[in-house]
Design an enzyme around this catalytic site. Structure first.
Site, short mmCIF file in Angstrom:
data_model
loop_
_atom_site.label_atom_id
_atom_site.label_comp_id
_atom_site.label_asym_id
_atom_site.label_seq_id
_atom_site.Cartn_x
_atom_site.Cartn_y
_atom_site.Cartn_z
N PHE A 95 0.82 -1.22 0.00
CA PHE A 95 0.00 0.00 0.00
C PHE A 95 0.84 1.26 0.00
O PHE A 95 0.37 2.32 -0.40
CB PHE A 95 -0.93 0.01 1.24
N LYS A 140 -1.16 -7.20 -9.17
CA LYS A 140 -2.13 -7.30 -8.06
C LYS A 140 -1.71 -6.25 -7.05
O LYS A 140 -0.85 -6.48 -6.21
CB LYS A 140 -2.07 -8.71 -7.46
N GLU A 197 -4.96 -3.73 -1.94
CA GLU A 197 -6.41 -3.47 -1.93
C GLU A 197 -6.76 -2.26 -1.06
O GLU A 197 -7.91 -1.85 -1.02
CB GLU A 197 -7.17 -4.73 -1.47
N ARG A 198 -5.75 -1.70 -0.37
CA ARG A 198 -6.06 -0.59 0.52
C ARG A 198 -6.09 0.76 -0.20
O ARG A 198 -6.79 1.67 0.22
CB ARG A 198 -5.05 -0.55 1.67
N SER A 236 5.37 -7.03 3.21
CA SER A 236 5.93 -7.39 4.52
C SER A 236 6.69 -8.72 4.42
O SER A 236 6.43 -9.54 3.54
CB SER A 236 4.81 -7.49 5.54
N CYS A 276 9.54 1.73 3.37
CA CYS A 276 10.43 0.62 3.70
C CYS A 276 11.86 1.11 3.90
O CYS A 276 12.69 0.40 4.42
CB CYS A 276 10.40 -0.41 2.60
N GLU A 294 9.39 -4.21 12.92
CA GLU A 294 9.11 -3.06 12.06
C GLU A 294 7.81 -2.42 12.54
O GLU A 294 6.78 -3.08 12.62
CB GLU A 294 8.94 -3.53 10.60
#
Ligand code: NAD
Length: 497
Positions: A148, A172, A175-176, A225, A280, A382
């Site tokens: 996201f 893909k 979805e957020r 992640s 990240c 994290e």
């Protein structure tokens, strides 16, 4: 409320009843519903990509690159709209959203060099009348699964290069915050890409598993992640796919006693709190060598963190927007509670923040912990939020040992005026991307991006030269055209010069 559809074979399509809510994190309101693909919808995208592949791989690289030149133009023309779409669903500020798009466009520019990067390698006369060369050929249908936090940039790390290399792509996205990702893919279509070469399927684990299980999908690029990266790497590799899976991070900045503190403080403010720490490559740990620099750093950071301008991402002139979802905000807040309980010193507490007019938004103020120890969860895990932890050590060697012992190895940096210390750090640190007085050492598009240890599963880094290798396979061709007068006798020993 908008419906966010899939893009398959050049058309926007729906898949059925499974959907997920998409929120505006600044207001807390649901603004759309994104379709969640079932296995049949993913297969539809795979079929479209597979059908488009034979013609696309035969299209000259220069022609494939021309699409990318037009795509770059469209991205630049639509920068404001894209930044708005990113900010409305992710929450980051408009300036930050425009910045991520610019870094994404760099990858389109690199892809414009397709004829150059796909030239292959040629050797004349490797033997008598024999020429040899290596071709870089596409893999076929390849997929990307993205997080996201960079809905524009991270997908752009993948598909422009995959596509100019002659592959057909299925993305893909998260979805957020899927709207900007979909819109950008539509611009690529508008740039003249044939239908089926680029497809977007929205979804969750169902869609991801369908991509992993499909034998037609030859390679998967993943960014997200670490637990999911590891899962995708293992499952994909077990099925014979090529996988590069980039995972999570805990990025340390080392402050040496001789560091230029003004430079380090302003660099740390942006690197720790920019994008609400949802990067990240965000710096989440400052390792101070000696108490003197630690005390000075705390004294300088504290007022600046308290003065961070925080509000709706789409307002101008802000430092930070909200976190992406209420669940993520609560998770980050939980880490702050945990740090307090574990005995770290919470110097700045952002937990009570309320943004006037946006009381339902997913906001959290900047937090600063001092005297964090390596045993604490806030150090080990994290957090992915606006939380900076200070760890105090006595020497550079101790700082490096700490970093090398951490499970993640994405990015790191050192602030110093000492060239010898910087050189030792660059040589010995077990991290994939290193900055010297540069807090976010994200490589430019003509180098490659990737961490070490549990920040990356796979052999090749993302984009740049490694990206070309990842999205192509070599074919070595050896060709002989004998001269008419020289017919050679059969040779039974292994061929050599
Ligand atoms: P995430 O792992 O939750 O999701 C990433 C993708 O995986 C999404 O498309 C999601 O739909 C899918 N996914 C989620 N759960 C799944 C499951 N159980 N099975 C299969 N697929 C699943 O990550 P996120 O929260 O979207 O992004 C934040 C994370 O990404 C952070 O850990 C961050 O460090 C990492 N990240 C890493 C890099 C890098 O280059 N190393 C870059 C950006 C973000």
């Amino acid at each position: 409320m908008s419906t966010i559809q899939h893009l398959i074979n050049g058309d926007l399509v729906t898949s059925g009843d499974r959907t997920a809510e998409v929120f505006n994190p600044s207001t807390g309101a649901a603004t759309g519903r994104v379709q969640l693909a079932d296995t049949a919808t993913v297969q539809r995208a795979i079929d479209a990509a597979k059908a488009a592949f034979p013609a696309w791989r035969r299209t000259p690289a220069a022609k494939r690159a021309q699409v990318m030149f037009r795509f770059k133009q469209l991205l630049e023309q639509n920068e404001d709209k894209i930044a708005q779409l990113i900010s409305e669903e992710h929450g980051k500020t408009l300036e930050d959203a425009a910045g991520e798009l610019k870094r994404g466009i760099e990858n389109v520019e690199f892809a414009c060099a397709a004829p150059e990067i796909l030239k292959g390698e040629y050797s004349r006369n490797v033997g008598p009348n024999i020429d040899g060369w290596s071709d870089f050929q596409p893999l076929g249908v390849v997929a990307g699964i993205t997080p996201f936090n960079f809905p524009a940039m991270v997908p752009l790390w993948m598909y422009p290069l995959a596509i100019v290399c002659g592959n057909c792509f299925i993305l893909k996205p998260s979805e957020r915050d899927p709207s900007s990702t979909l819109y950008i893919a539509q611009l690529l279509q508008e740039a003249g890409l044939p239908p089926g070469v680029m497809n977007v399927v929205h979804g969750d684990k169902v869609a991801v598993d369908a991509l992993i299980e499909a034998p037609e999908v030859k390679a998967i690029s993943f960014v997200g992640s670490t637990p999911i990266a590891e899962y995708i790497y293992k499952e994909g590799a077990a099925r014979g796919k090529r996988v590069q899976a980039l995972g999570g991070a805990k990025n340390h900045a080392v402050l040496m006693p001789d560091a230029d503190l003004d430079n380090a403080v302003s660099a740390l403010m942006g690197a720790a709190y920019g994008s609400c720490g949802e990067r990240c490559m965000a710096i989440s740990v400052a390792v101070c060598v000696g108490d003197q620099i630690a005390d000075a750093l705390v004294a300088r950071l504290t007022p600046q963190i308290k003065a961070l301008k925080i509000g709706a991402g789409t307002s101008c002139g802000l430092d930070m927007g909200p976190l992406v979802t209420a669940q993520h905000r609560d998770k980050v807040r939980g880490y702050v509670d945990d740090g307090v309980q574990a005995g770290a010193q919470l110097v700045v507490d952002g937990r009570g923040l309320s943004v006037s007019g946006h009381e339902e938004g997913f906001f959290l103020g900047g937090c600063l912990f001092d005297r964090v120890t390596p045993q604490m969860r806030i150090y080990k895990e994290e957090i992915f939020g606006p939380v900076l932890c200070i760890v105090r050590v006595d020497s550079l060697e101790e700082a490096m040992q700490l970093i090398n012992d951490h499970e993640y190895g994405n990015g790191t940096c050192i602030f110093t005026r000492d060239g010898e210390a910087a050189r030792l750090f660059c040589d010995e640190i077990e991290v994939g991307m290193v900055g010297v007085n540069v807090p976010l050492p994200v490589p430019v598009a003509y180098h490659s991006f990737g961490g070490w240890k549990r920040s990356l599963f796979g052999d090749l880094h993302a984009y740049g030269p490694d990206g070309v290798r990842f999205y192509t396979r070599r074919k070595a061709i050896t060709q002989r055209w004998p001269q008419r007068a020289s017919h050679e006798a059969s040779q039974f020993a292994f061929p050599s010069l």
